[in-house]
Design an enzyme around this catalytic site. Structure first.
Site, short mmCIF file in Angstrom:
data_model
loop_
_atom_site.label_atom_id
_atom_site.label_comp_id
_atom_site.label_asym_id
_atom_site.label_seq_id
_atom_site.Cartn_x
_atom_site.Cartn_y
_atom_site.Cartn_z
N CYS B 112 16.59 14.69 20.29
CA CYS B 112 15.91 13.41 20.52
C CYS B 112 14.45 13.60 20.93
O CYS B 112 13.68 12.64 20.97
CB CYS B 112 16.65 12.60 21.56
SG CYS B 112 18.41 12.45 21.19
N HIS B 254 12.01 7.29 23.78
CA HIS B 254 13.23 7.48 22.98
C HIS B 254 14.26 6.42 23.38
O HIS B 254 14.50 6.19 24.57
CB HIS B 254 13.77 8.89 23.23
CG HIS B 254 15.16 9.08 22.71
ND1 HIS B 254 15.52 8.75 21.42
CD2 HIS B 254 16.30 9.54 23.31
CE1 HIS B 254 16.80 9.02 21.25
NE2 HIS B 254 17.29 9.48 22.38
N ASN B 284 21.01 4.63 19.23
CA ASN B 284 20.25 5.86 19.46
C ASN B 284 20.14 6.61 18.12
O ASN B 284 21.13 7.12 17.62
CB ASN B 284 20.98 6.71 20.51
CG ASN B 284 20.31 8.03 20.78
OD1 ASN B 284 19.43 8.47 20.04
ND2 ASN B 284 20.73 8.68 21.85
#
Lengths: 80, 327
Positions: B112, B254, B284
């Site tokens: 990520c 993020h 996500n």
């Protein structure tokens, strides 16, 4: 630390994290039922206690009430 | 400060939308449970299209928006934790698909944080002395659905598929620039978030049944990591830049969990209004999430030229990274 000191510390953190009135936080309060915390709130309360008291706590230690948290923290603080 | 400009942004998500209600039909969960704990309402799931295809779509959009010839790209980086294969790199596939024959192409695996790490690598290529690297295509792309255990409700509800990226150009005349960065890796905590784990052979000769393991995550450890290390990374980058937090126009973080973003804003004592979120729509998307949000903010003109933007990624590795740019 005495039990009362730990309770005061836990209360401060719970009030801040859950945005509840301080007088609602009692030893027999059920964290999820009475104070409407969810699992992430419990994470955050444990994280704050770890940071402030320099101890290590497991989130899945089966804590249900404020008293459970206070007892668990006292055990870890005493063991330090 | 390096005069590197984010010239264009673009994103692509596969067409299939899976809502929380859809998930509640295949596992023991609910819209209320998912949205209150994560901020996620739906995610896009890729059917048939692999990571290189999502990224190729973004690459084509970037070329069209900029009018750049694919042959003018010097470096093509794909940040991904869900590549099509071990080899070739997804970046090589995209390079071939768009005909960027002069571009050096490779993937970055930093989960990520991958897009932020990619910005940092791109910067190093562009500013090293004697470098002829002037134009960079950087895309974060993921098809996480293929490494999710769709029976594990603790992870399956969190992730989505998508790709997004930027074109970067070095241009001395421009006021846009990369201001500062702060990257850290905490490998001793690597086992807190794993996906696609493989095992070495247990004996030889072998029947050769290769297995790749699905996502596994220690939720509380990752939550604690994110809420503690991201503020530190942002503060480090801001300090290096000689700025204050109040001078940052937007924090493009993020999109792992809205509760994490909220907690980071609180720890930095900054208004949540400076932390835009789109996790409700996409879940996500790992390396794609920062450029996906950046592209939406640029497209709806929330982010304007000259503004100071702090972008942060955090996740598997464990890794964390912040890049501050003057857009």
């Amino acid at each position: 630390m005495t039990e009362q000191e730990i309770f005061d510390k836990v209360k401060d953190i719970v009030v801040e994290q859950l945005d509840v009135d301080a007088d609602k936080v009692k030893m027999d309060s059920d964290i999820k039922e009475d104070l409407e915390a969810d699992s992430l709130d419990v994470f955050e309360i444990m994280n704050e206690l770890e940071d402030e008291l320099d101890i290590k706590l497991e989130a899945d230690e089966g804590v249900k009430t404020i008293k459970d948290v206070v007892d668990y923290v006292k055990k870890e603080v005493d063991a330090k | 400060m390096e005069t590197i400009k984010v010239v264009k942004t673009a994103h692509y998500v596969p067409s299939k939308v899976v809502t929380n209600d859809d998930l509640s039909k295949i596992m023991d969960t609910s819209d209320e449970w998912i949205s209150s704990r994560t901020g996620i309402k739906q995610r896009h799931i890729s059917i048939e299209e692999n990571t290189s295809q999502l990224c190729t779509n973004v690459a084509e959009q970037l070329l069209e928006k900029s009018g750049w010839d694919a042959e003018s790209i010097d470096l093509l980086i794909i940040a991904t934790m869900s590549p099509d294969s071990y080899t070739p790199a997804t970046a090589a596939l995209v390079q071939g698909n768009i005909g960027a024959h002069k571009a050096l192409a490779f993937d970055i695996s930093a989960a990520c944080s991958g897009f932020i790490y990619g910005l940092n690598v791109a910067e190093k290529f562009m500013v090293s002395s004697g470098s002829s690297c002037k134009r960079v295509m950087l895309i974060g792309g993921e098809v996480l659905s293929k490494v999710i255990d769709w029976t594990d409700r603790t992870t399956a509800v969190l992730f989505g598929d998508g790709a997004a990226g930027v074109l970067l150009e070095q241009n001395e005349e421009d006021s846009s620039c990369f201001v500062s960065s702060s990257l850290h890796t905490y490998g001793e905590q690597g086992d807190k978030l794993e996906a696609g784990k493989t095992d070495a052979l247990s004996s030889f000769p072998t029947a050769g049944d290769h297995k790749i393991k699905a996502f596994s995550m220690s939720g509380r450890d990752v939550y604690k990591f994110a809420t503690h290390k991201v503020p530190v990374s942002i503060e480090e980058a801001v300090e290096k830049a000689g700025l204050t937090l109040d001078q940052i126009d937007y924090f493009v973080l993020h999109q792992a969990n809205s509760r994490i973003v909220t907690q980071i804003a609180k720890r930095l004592d900054q208004s949540l209004a400076k932390f835009p979120m789109n996790i409700a729509k996409y879940g996500n998307t790992s390396a794609a999430s920062v450029p996906l949000l950046l592209d939406e903010l640029v497209s709806n003109k929330a982010i304007k030229r000259g503004q100071i933007i702090a972008m942060s990624g955090f996740g598997g590795g464990l890794t964390v990274g912040t890049q501050i740019i003057k857009y």
